[in-house]
Write an enzyme that holds these catalytic residues in place. Structure first.
Site, PDB file in Angstrom:
ATOM      1  N   ASP A 111      -1.571  -8.189  -6.613  1.00  0.00           N
ATOM      2  CA  ASP A 111      -0.144  -7.740  -6.646  1.00  0.00           C
ATOM      3  C   ASP A 111       0.546  -7.942  -5.526  1.00  0.00           C
ATOM      4  O   ASP A 111       0.017  -7.981  -4.502  1.00  0.00           O
ATOM      5  CB  ASP A 111      -0.453  -6.287  -7.174  1.00  0.00           C
ATOM      6  CG  ASP A 111       0.965  -5.591  -7.160  1.00  0.00           C
ATOM      7  OD1 ASP A 111       1.805  -5.936  -7.619  1.00  0.00           O
ATOM      8  OD2 ASP A 111       0.885  -4.554  -6.008  1.00  0.00           O
ATOM      9  N   THR A 113       3.862  -6.242  -4.214  1.00  0.00           N
ATOM     10  CA  THR A 113       4.468  -5.142  -3.536  1.00  0.00           C
ATOM     11  C   THR A 113       3.558  -4.008  -3.396  1.00  0.00           C
ATOM     12  O   THR A 113       2.990  -3.349  -4.360  1.00  0.00           O
ATOM     13  CB  THR A 113       5.721  -4.484  -4.662  1.00  0.00           C
ATOM     14  OG1 THR A 113       6.507  -5.378  -4.947  1.00  0.00           O
ATOM     15  CG2 THR A 113       6.541  -3.648  -3.640  1.00  0.00           C
ATOM     16  N   ASP A 302      -2.000  -1.709  -6.508  1.00  0.00           N
ATOM     17  CA  ASP A 302      -1.717  -0.540  -5.668  1.00  0.00           C
ATOM     18  C   ASP A 302      -1.157   0.531  -6.715  1.00  0.00           C
ATOM     19  O   ASP A 302      -1.117   1.694  -6.592  1.00  0.00           O
ATOM     20  CB  ASP A 302      -0.905  -0.710  -4.745  1.00  0.00           C
ATOM     21  CG  ASP A 302       0.413  -0.942  -5.102  1.00  0.00           C
ATOM     22  OD1 ASP A 302       0.819  -2.124  -5.754  1.00  0.00           O
ATOM     23  OD2 ASP A 302       1.514  -0.263  -4.545  1.00  0.00           O
TER      24      ASP A 302
END
Ligand code: ADP
Ligand code: MG
Length: 358
Positions: A111, A113, A302
């Site tokens: 991922d 961000t 996250d």
């Protein structure tokens, strides 16, 4: 109160590590079955040898030589040692199976961000205080990294937030809520929005610079937009080089952000396969597609929206500090210190551990 938090995290870690050490990996299960057949077979053969040769000592010698004890014991010991070694570095492996899958994995999907970037973004520019203030009024209700940046900037500029109700969070899209009489939406533009050329052009410009452009709309009206940027993690590029050295053949970025911001970060860290503008289910689908083509996938994320993809992957890796609870409960590995380069280290340890087992 600080002690309570520390203790809770600590006991959580302990229970995760214990859980990992207790779970049976496929090779452990195999060995158990193997021992169940092999051991009686050896005893029977020893008896046969003893009877045939008429020498009891021959039978006993055979028994000692053929005893599989070292093999049957070595696997759990190797797993415990591997998990323990990694825990000391702040890498929590929550299952023995995770360790074996990590050793085998040849594909790394990340991922953007909060994973490749620090997850502490800040506002760079806005089309004006009206858009920012309205956005902040809604974003107080969101836990997204972008939301925190918007609320912080509005506060820094001394803007007064308006009361919000009926908040709806749409993962991968944005957040909305009723402010005054209208539903205010922050994120990608909702369907039915009447575009305002100057705002759209401004966002294009931002995105070409690699920034994340967030639209603010009220009803069907485009009020304005906010430009946000997030720092790429210092060790990210080196971590990917190390991961390749540790046996990763494919590296890809899976992000919900716009393609231009995505490519900016990707070229910075050395990723050439970029999938942008994704919804959570798209991430899961891409992980599954890689698996269908024979890959063993590590997925690092996250956010709440990463949890399904982490669960789908052979090894789900969650960020410990920047990550959400949802991503951590579905993960096989948690990077407590958020250091991406610990992942390559973990893979090396996992390979050594499984090598010992073989
Ligand atoms: P990533 O996959 O990079 O972690 P997300 O899936 O969380 O990103 O978000 C994808 C995009 O959706 C963001 O780049 C943003 O445009 C929009 N978005 C999601 N949540 C929010 C929010 N709370 N506020 C503003 N925009 C949001
Ligand atoms: Mg994220």
């Amino acid at each position: 109160a600080t002690h309570v938090g520390g203790d809770t995290t600590f006991s959580h870690i302990i229970s995760l590590v214990e859980q990992a050490q207790e779970t049976r990996t496929p090779s452990m299960r195999f060995l158990q079955r193997f021992a169940a057949i092999y051991t009686p077979a050896v005893i029977a053969l020893a008896l046969v040898v003893g009877v045939l040769t008429g020498d009891v000592r021959m039978g006993l010698t055979f028994l000692v030589i053929a005893c599989p004890g070292a093999l049957v014991i070595s696997v759990p010991v190797a797993i415990v040692a591997g998990v323990g070694n990694l825990a000391r570095r702040g890498v929590l492996v929550t299952s023995g199976e995770g360790l074996e899958n990590l050793a085998r994995a040849d594909s790394l999907m990340l991922d953007k961000t909060g994973t490749l970037t620090t997850g502490e973004p800040h506002v760079v520019e806005t089309t004006g205080d009206e858009a920012l203030g309205l956005a902040a009024s809604v974003e107080v209700a969101s836990e997204h990294h972008l939301a925190r940046a918007i609320v912080a900037e509005a506060q820094a500029r001394g803007l007064v937030r308006q009361p919000v109700s009926q908040v709806e969070v749409v993962p991968g899209e944005g957040v909305s809520g009723v402010v005054g009489h209208e539903r205010v939406h922050v994120g990608k533009t909702p369907a039915g929005t009447v575009p305002v050329e100057s705002v759209v052009a401004r966002v294009r410009e931002w995105e070409n610079q690699g920034l994340t452009g967030v639209y603010v709309t009220a009803g069907r009206t485009m009020v304005g937009a906010v430009a946000i940027t997030d720092q790429v993690r210092e060790e990210a590029a080196a971590a990917l080089v190390q991961a390749r050295e540790a046996g990763v053949k494919q590296v890809a970025m899976l992000t919900g952000d716009n393609p231009r911001a995505a490519h900016q970060v990707a070229s910075h860290v050395g990723i050439d396969e970029v999938h942008a503008g994704l919804l959570p289910q798209d991430k899961t689908r891409l992980v599954a597609a890689a698996q269908d083509s024979g890959r063993h996938v590590i997925m690092v994320g996250d956010g709440i929206n990463d949890a399904p993809a982490l669960a789908q992957a052979d090894v789900g890796v969650a960020m410990g500090g920047a990550g959400t609870d949802a991503s951590q409960t579905t993960a096989d590995v948690i990077l407590m210190t958020d250091r991406l380069d610990h992942l390559a280290h973990a893979k090396r340890v996992a390979r050594k551990t499984t090598w010992v087992m073989r």
